[in-house]
Motif scaffolding. Structure first.
Motif, PDB file in Angstrom:
ATOM      1  N   HIS A  91       0.816  -1.204   0.000  1.00  0.00           N
ATOM      2  CA  HIS A  91       0.000   0.000   0.000  1.00  0.00           C
ATOM      3  C   HIS A  91       0.855   1.262   0.000  1.00  0.00           C
ATOM      4  O   HIS A  91       0.494   2.263  -0.634  1.00  0.00           O
TER       5      HIS A  91
ATOM      6  N   GLN B  68     -10.656  -1.436  -1.754  1.00  0.00           N
ATOM      7  CA  GLN B  68     -10.271  -0.472  -2.780  1.00  0.00           C
ATOM      8  C   GLN B  68     -11.509   0.072  -3.473  1.00  0.00           C
ATOM      9  O   GLN B  68     -12.554  -0.599  -3.545  1.00  0.00           O
TER      10      GLN B  68
ATOM     11  N   LEU C  13      -7.280   3.307  -2.001  1.00  0.00           N
ATOM     12  CA  LEU C  13      -7.590   2.412  -0.889  1.00  0.00           C
ATOM     13  C   LEU C  13      -8.386   3.154   0.174  1.00  0.00           C
ATOM     14  O   LEU C  13      -8.178   4.353   0.394  1.00  0.00           O
TER      15      LEU C  13
END
Length: 383
Positions: free
Chosen positions: A84, A120, A100
């Motif tokens: 991420h 997401q 996200l």
């Protein structure tokens, strides 16, 4: 509601029951309660056929979201957060990746019981390769060029990203063994911290097998790798991880998906992986003539137009390509042996993937593909 008896993509281009249980609406509702701004949850509309995790498109009061679940033995919240962080950097530098969602604690990697989740926004564009199996060639030269161009853009965006190497070997595309002077010694040095891989290898004469597979390629590959600047890379650049403006030959890429295999490697590693994923029909390996040089060269042309490739780059690329998959193949062996307990799948990863793919490059069709890559610079001059 949809039928829970969905199938996932098998290793041989078939469809099989999933190794991981499907996401349920009750489970998803519990997860999404940690993201209050999404509102009430609704139906699961589609389940992903990808086999290494469970994922689905889910309706919420705020619209659809994509929920993906990993077993904690495969991805901890910390190791998922590594992906991420890289995604956030790329997004900030112009690469289109679905955003996200964070939970009430501000985290994007969300642990719940034995599972770790991510949520997401749905990808933009058309997922025209959604049902394509891994190792299925890209659907045409123009798509290959577009994929090459976007990969070069991603590499430009990744420059300047500084983070430690991934904290796991499981299902990530690293280049540790590829770049080692002695691959057998490099594997041996890792076995104490990789017990599932050690258990699998303990049942065979793996040192002799790995040495025989690596020997034709390792000298040139090691020489090329050691000169490459470190770069975080995508690791799984297949067209099924891209969303498109439409299904036409002239389609452009709207969104980039799935950094699950990402790691600190080098740009030519990612480009070699892109050729391996998109330009060789591995599921038809028994036919021999499975290399699509035209698709490989189109990928290179698209890449070169954004991030020029020298003749030396092309030599390194051809040297790395036959064994670019070795680290990931070992990670699959570890995953199937230790996480899903599928020795039959681990055997496919060891014999067919790791050894079989490398051996193909020593055949006349494999040599022709490598020669085409080495001489691709002449095509660039004519563009």
């Amino acid at each position: 509601m949809i039928d829970d008896a969905h199938l996932t993509h098998g290793l041989a281009g078939d469809e099989l029951p999933p190794d991981w249980p499907a996401l349920t609406e009750r489970e998803v509702a519990q997860l999404l309660s940690r993201v209050p701004k999404l509102g009430a949850t609704g139906a699961i509309r589609w389940r992903s056929p990808r086999p290494l995790s469970a994922a689905a498109l889910v309706e919420t009061a705020s619209g659809r979201v994509f929920v993906k679940r990993h077993h904690a033995s495969v991805r901890s919240a910390a190791t998922l957060a590594e992906e991420h962080a890289f995604a956030s950097h790329l997004r900030a530098h112009g690469i289109p990746l679905p955003p996200l969602f964070t939970d009430v604690t501000g985290h994007t990697a969300m642990a719940m019981g034995e599972w770790v989740y991510e949520i997401q926004a749905p990808a933009q564009g058309n997922d025209i390769y959604r049902d394509a199996f891994s190792w299925s060639p890209v659907g045409g030269l123009r798509h290959a060029r577009a994929a090459g161009s976007m990969l070069a853009r991603l590499h430009q965006a990744a420059e300047g990203y500084v983070a430690p190497q991934r904290a796991t070997h499981i299902l990530v595309a690293r280049a540790d063994i590829l770049g080692a002077r002695d691959p057998v010694a490099a594997v041996e040095a890792e076995l104490a911290e990789r017990p599932a891989l050690a258990a699998y290898l303990g049942d065979r004469d793996w040192r002799a097998e790995l040495s025989a597979t690596m020997a034709p390629w390792q000298g040139a590959a090691h020489a090329g790798v050691r000169r490459q600047p470190r770069l975080w890379t995508h690791g799984d650049w297949h067209v099924s991880n891209l969303c498109w403006s439409d299904a036409s030959d002239a389609a452009t890429i709207i969104d980039v998906l799935d950094l699950g295999l990402s790691a600190a490697t080098f740009a030519l590693f990612d480009l070699a992986t892109a050729i391996e994923r998109n330009a060789i029909a591995w599921l038809e390996i028994a036919q021999g003539e499975i290399g699509h040089a035209d698709l490989a060269l189109a990928l290179l042309e698209g890449y070169h137009a954004v991030k020029p490739l020298s003749d030396d780059d092309l030599d390194v690329l051809a040297s790395v390509l036959p064994v670019v998959h070795v680290d990931f193949a070992l990670s699959e062996v570890e995953y199937f042996e230790g996480m899903t307990r599928r020795r039959d799948h681990a055997d496919v990863a060891w014999h067919t993937f790791l050894h079989g793919h490398a051996a193909w490059f020593a055949t006349p069709p494999g040599q022709r593909l490598l020669d085409a890559i080495r001489h691709a610079g002449a095509r660039f001059v004519l563009q």
